[in-house]
Design an enzyme around this catalytic site. Structure first.
Site, PDB file in Angstrom:
ATOM      1  CG  ASP A  12      -0.348   0.133   2.537  1.00  0.00           C
ATOM      2  OD1 ASP A  12       0.890   0.315   2.622  1.00  0.00           O
ATOM      3  OD2 ASP A  12      -1.079   0.085   3.537  1.00  0.00           O
ATOM      4  CB  CYS A  69       0.167  -2.957   4.567  1.00  0.00           C
ATOM      5  SG  CYS A  69      -0.196  -4.155   5.873  1.00  0.00           S
ATOM      6  CB  THR A  71       0.871  -3.957  10.950  1.00  0.00           C
ATOM      7  OG1 THR A  71      -0.260  -4.470  10.229  1.00  0.00           O
ATOM      8  CG2 THR A  71       0.494  -2.716  11.743  1.00  0.00           C
ATOM      9  CG  HIS A 102       9.131 -25.844  10.260  1.00  0.00           C
ATOM     10  ND1 HIS A 102       9.154 -25.714  11.632  1.00  0.00           N
ATOM     11  CD2 HIS A 102      10.333 -26.376   9.915  1.00  0.00           C
ATOM     12  CE1 HIS A 102      10.326 -26.156  12.084  1.00  0.00           C
ATOM     13  NE2 HIS A 102      11.059 -26.551  11.065  1.00  0.00           N
ATOM     14  CG  HIS A 137       8.078 -29.583   8.609  1.00  0.00           C
ATOM     15  ND1 HIS A 137       7.669 -29.203   9.870  1.00  0.00           N
ATOM     16  CD2 HIS A 137       9.408 -29.793   8.687  1.00  0.00           C
ATOM     17  CE1 HIS A 137       8.719 -29.171  10.677  1.00  0.00           C
ATOM     18  NE2 HIS A 137       9.797 -29.529   9.977  1.00  0.00           N
TER      19      HIS A 137
END
Length: 149
Positions: A12, A69, A71, A102, A137
């Site tokens: 963004d 963005c 966060t 993983h 995994h």
């Protein structure tokens, strides 16, 4: 360059400078960055940009995606709505290595208001240099894929 060396990048408006620094960094490492914007600091909605990058990864056009963005959380949530995407938000290199090793993550989300450029580049390096371990995994990744319907 082939899609297996291609990384799509999007963000963004809050993360343009960091996204561009990452694009230059991955190019220096031999990857082909596909920067799909935005280019101006005008306010824009991260869901549009997260979806656009995720669709390119899901289609096979790019091997990996890096989305940003403020966060990293919102754009990560958006990317994960696209079938075939396993995106994790990371604020340090260890988690970036683990989502590859993983979880076979194919996208990385970063918060431009959370990590500085030096740390972001270290996170990107950890993500790109870690291979999926498979083994114990692999069934877990298959369980994640089964949830997509």
């Amino acid at each position: 360059m082939t899609p297996d060396r291609r990384i799509v990048l999007s963000s963004d408006h809050t993360a343009i400078a960091l996204r561009q620094a990452i694009a230059a960094h991955v190019a220096d490492k031999g990857w082909e960055p596909i920067d799909i914007g935005p280019l101006t600091p005008d306010s824009t909605d991260y869901p549009r940009h997260g979806e656009a990058a995720a669709r390119r990864v899901a289609s096979g056009d790019s091997r990996f995606g890096i989305v940003l963005c403020g966060t990293g959380q919102g754009i990560m949530m958006t990317a994960n709505k696209v079938k075939g995407i396993r995106c994790g938000v990371c604020a340090e290199p260890y988690s970036a290595a683990m989502i590859r090793a993983h979880n076979d993550a194919n996208m990385l989300a970063l918060g431009a208001r959370v990590v500085g450029q030096g740390l972001a580049l270290a996170i990107v390096d950890a993500f790109l240099t870690t291979d999926f371990e498979a083994g114990r995994h692999a069934p877990r990744v298959e369980m994640i894929k089964a949830l997509e319907g």
